[in-house]
Design a protein around this motif. Structure first.
Motif, PDB file in Angstrom:
ATOM      1  N   VAL B  32       4.607   6.211  -2.580  1.00 57.48           N
ATOM      2  CA  VAL B  32       3.923   5.310  -1.642  1.00 57.48           C
ATOM      3  C   VAL B  32       2.947   4.461  -2.454  1.00 57.48           C
ATOM      4  O   VAL B  32       2.044   4.992  -3.103  1.00 57.48           O
ATOM      5  CB  VAL B  32       3.116   6.063  -0.559  1.00 57.48           C
ATOM      6  N   LEU B  33       3.133   3.169  -2.428  1.00 63.26           N
ATOM      7  CA  LEU B  33       2.241   2.267  -3.152  1.00 63.26           C
ATOM      8  C   LEU B  33       1.611   1.312  -2.144  1.00 63.26           C
ATOM      9  O   LEU B  33       2.310   0.735  -1.314  1.00 63.26           O
ATOM     10  CB  LEU B  33       3.028   1.479  -4.203  1.00 63.26           C
ATOM     11  N   ALA B  34       0.284   1.179  -2.207  1.00 65.33           N
ATOM     12  CA  ALA B  34      -0.432   0.305  -1.272  1.00 65.33           C
ATOM     13  C   ALA B  34      -1.295  -0.666  -2.047  1.00 65.33           C
ATOM     14  O   ALA B  34      -1.841  -0.332  -3.107  1.00 65.33           O
ATOM     15  CB  ALA B  34      -1.296   1.127  -0.322  1.00 65.33           C
ATOM     16  N   VAL B  35      -1.437  -1.885  -1.509  1.00 61.51           N
ATOM     17  CA  VAL B  35      -2.246  -2.903  -2.167  1.00 61.51           C
ATOM     18  C   VAL B  35      -3.082  -3.636  -1.121  1.00 61.51           C
ATOM     19  O   VAL B  35      -2.665  -3.780   0.030  1.00 61.51           O
ATOM     20  CB  VAL B  35      -1.360  -3.902  -2.947  1.00 61.51           C
ATOM     21  N   SER B  36      -4.282  -4.033  -1.529  1.00 65.19           N
ATOM     22  CA  SER B  36      -5.156  -4.801  -0.648  1.00 65.19           C
ATOM     23  C   SER B  36      -6.010  -5.748  -1.491  1.00 65.19           C
ATOM     24  O   SER B  36      -6.549  -5.330  -2.514  1.00 65.19           O
ATOM     25  CB  SER B  36      -6.056  -3.867   0.151  1.00 65.19           C
ATOM     26  N   ARG B  53      -3.267   1.523  -4.799  1.00 68.67           N
ATOM     27  CA  ARG B  53      -3.442   2.955  -4.540  1.00 68.67           C
ATOM     28  C   ARG B  53      -2.083   3.640  -4.457  1.00 68.67           C
ATOM     29  O   ARG B  53      -1.146   3.110  -3.865  1.00 68.67           O
ATOM     30  CB  ARG B  53      -4.213   3.164  -3.254  1.00 68.67           C
TER      31      ARG B  53
END
Lengths: 359, 248
Positions: B32-36, B53
């Protein structure tokens, strides 16, 4: 509230806090009136009133007040000049449709933009270049030069959860608390009321608040939630086992979950590397989540060959809205579009890449 | 206790513990890769940060790359992202810094670049699957945008069954223009339009550059006619038009 939704909110609040509030300089748009000179208008001209809620003098040289129609992305800048003191107002006089209504107080800047009487967008910009944003909610707020943004009526872009109320020839958008309230949400910060334009000569309005008679107090809490995009896989590797010429391995499931809070949605594309030493006909089928639109080639449900990079990828699908709270699950199957050709024995491997991009 | 019995007991205990650990790992996806933020704008020159993250169960290495979205390859080189690679254990985050330098002779306006964050595949399967997140970066180069095209003298080349109409066009503005479908030529005789031609223009026209629009007329009308060449670059941009008196 479900546990997944709570986790998503916590992630947004704790892991991705935003860096800045709505206005870095504390200068905000405090009133907007677009009915100037219309039938029954209160005032002869449209106007935009600015307010300095901070404690320092701000030089407005090089700044502009810009206007775009409710749905438009073509902005009309009006240049500002001079300074605005702490607690002071600044009046920008704009176009008039006819000699109807009372004249405005002496303006601090004038322009020719003819504001929409009921709907439109106003931006306070630290620069002279006309904006090109505004097609969707949040697009102008992402521009670092935009100091403040007010969408009213049916505006396509605004700060926060919604636009300010629609206006009329006798009402203006009024920022609450004499211009002091700025939570970054046009819908709650503004109300439609009787227009009362103020200029730089008007009395100072302090945002410091008055002393409380008792041991009570209020704290204004505000935060911005940044855009987040995430993608997850439940299987990072797929093993089809051992096969020979003429076999067609059964497809293997791969659930791709996309989470996005972007109002414009996202797109999901798949591509791959070639098998070496000889390529094999790797393919994919998919089903879309609720609200998602499957890529054109995949609509029949058949296995569609996955393009080899750097060729353009295969569109798995798009969604034109934020994802569901727990993410959108794109259920895919990775298999082969035809029977395996006659190739040399050995271990054949390739890499499949799912790419998510905010729209 | 005999050694064989002790070994058997240990094996049972380990096997009993394994399912609970596996169950915990199975509670969240492996990758799971998250970006903001998922898209941002930056004034040139300037810098911004994006947060990355890994919420998956496995550690990942993320590679950063850049790709232009508006066909102007040079824009990609203005943007630098550090670090270019990052190792994230499960639950870890990282901050990437985007720096945009002030390019020489850059065209004013918006330039779009996609920053791609790609997990390295986990080796071991026949087909390895990786994820990539694209962050749209809008780089804003200050300055007034000037779009100005001029059409030069028209020439007609006669072929046996066709007429080839050639019109030079020059870009005197300060931004690249994409002619594509915005160019048309109408052939008029006695006030009546009898043909509407569209040239094939594939390449963008850079500031100061010239190109030749080639239009093929395969009709039978011959003699003196009026040709009206129009270039429409988009909504809100002034139409460039020139009329010619030509002999087909």
């Amino acid at each position: 509230m479900s546990r997944a939704l709570l986790l998503a909110l916590l992630a947004a609040l704790l892991l991705f806090p935003t860096a800045a509030g709505a206005s870095a300089s504390n200068v905000v748009v405090s009133q907007v009136y677009g009915g100037g000179g219309n039938s029954g208008a209160t005032f002869r001209n449209d106007y935009v009133e600015l307010f300095n809620a901070g404690s320092a003098v701000v030089d407005l040289s090089g700044w502009t007040v810009q206007y775009a129609t409710a749905a438009g992305t073509t902005w009309q800048p009006t240049a500002l000049s001079g300074t605005i003191g702490p607690g002071r107002y600044y009046l920008v006089q704009l176009a008039s449709n006819a000699d109807v209504g009372a004249p405005l107080p002496p303006a601090d800047a004038t322009g020719t933009s003819n504001l929409g009487g009921t709907s439109g967008k106003i931006a306070l910009v630290r620069g002279a270049t006309a904006l090109t944003c505004g097609a969707s909610a949040g697009s102008c707020s992402a521009d670092p030069l935009v100091e403040d943004l007010v969408g009213y009526g049916s505006a396509s872009d605004f700060e926060g959860a919604g636009s300010a109320a629609g206006l009329s020839n006798t009402t203006a958008a009024l920022r609450a608390n004499e211009g002091c309230t700025d939570t970054g949400d046009n819908m709650t910060d503004f109300t439609a009321g009787t227009p009362a334009p103020r200029n730089s000569a008007s009395p100072v309005s302090s945002c410091g608040g008055s002393s409380s008679p008792g041991p009570t107090g209020t704290v204004s809490v505000a935060l911005d939630v940044a855009s987040v995009l995430s993608v997850s896989l439940d299987r990072p590797a797929l093993s089809f086992g051992t096969f020979t010429f003429g076999d067609r391995p059964a497809p293997l499931p791969e659930r791709v979950t996309v989470s996005s809070n972007n109002a414009a949605g996202y797109s999901l594309v798949v591509a791959r590397t070639a098998f070496a030493p000889t390529d094999l006909p790797l393919a994919l089928s998919a089903t879309a989540p609720a609200g998602g639109v499957l890529g054109g080639a995949l609509t029949g449900g058949a296995l569609v060959p996955i393009p080899i990079s750097p060729a353009a990828g295969l569109s798995v699908g798009t969604k034109a809205a934020p994802s569901a709270a727990g993410g959108d699950v794109w259920a895919t199957n990775v298999g082969f579009s035809s029977a395996l050709p006659l190739v040399a024995t050995g271990h054949y491997a390739a890499t499949v890449t799912f790419t998510a991009v905010a729209r | 206790m005999r050694p064989a019995l002790a070994l058997a007991v240990c094996t049972v205990l380990l096997q009993a513990a394994a399912p609970s650990a596996a169950g915990a790992a199975a509670a969240r996806p492996r990758v799971v890769l998250a970006v903001s933020p998922a898209r941002l704008a930056v004034a040139v020159p300037g810098s911004r940060t994006i947060k990355l993250r890994n919420d998956g169960a496995e550690r990942v290495v993320v590679d950063v790359s850049r790709r232009t979205l508006d066909g102007q390859a040079a824009a990609r080189t203005w943007l630098r992202v550090v670090p270019a690679h990052v190792l994230l254990r499960s639950g870890e985050g990282a901050i990437l810094t985007l720096r945009v330098r002030s390019p020489r002779r850059a065209e004013p306006g918006d330039h779009q670049v996609l920053v791609q964050l790609t997990t390295r595949p986990v080796r071991g399967g026949r087909v390895n699957v990786q994820v990539r997140l694209g962050v749209r970066i809008r780089m804003i180069v200050p300055g007034r945008i000037v779009r100005r095209l001029t059409l030069g003298g028209l020439r007609v080349h006669r072929q046996r069954n066709a007429r080839i109409i050639v019109v030079p066009v020059a870009n005197h503005g300060n931004v690249t223009v994409q002619l594509l479908s915005g160019v048309t030529a109408s052939l008029i005789r006695h006030g009546h339009q009898f043909a509407r031609l569209s040239p094939v223009v594939r390449r963008p026209l850079r500031p100061g550059a010239r190109a030749v629009l080639t239009l093929r007329y395969g009709g039978r009308t011959r003699g003196l006619v009026t040709a009206v060449v129009r270039i429409q670059l988009g909504a809100g941009v002034r139409v460039v038009e020139r009329r010619y008196r030509i002999r087909l």
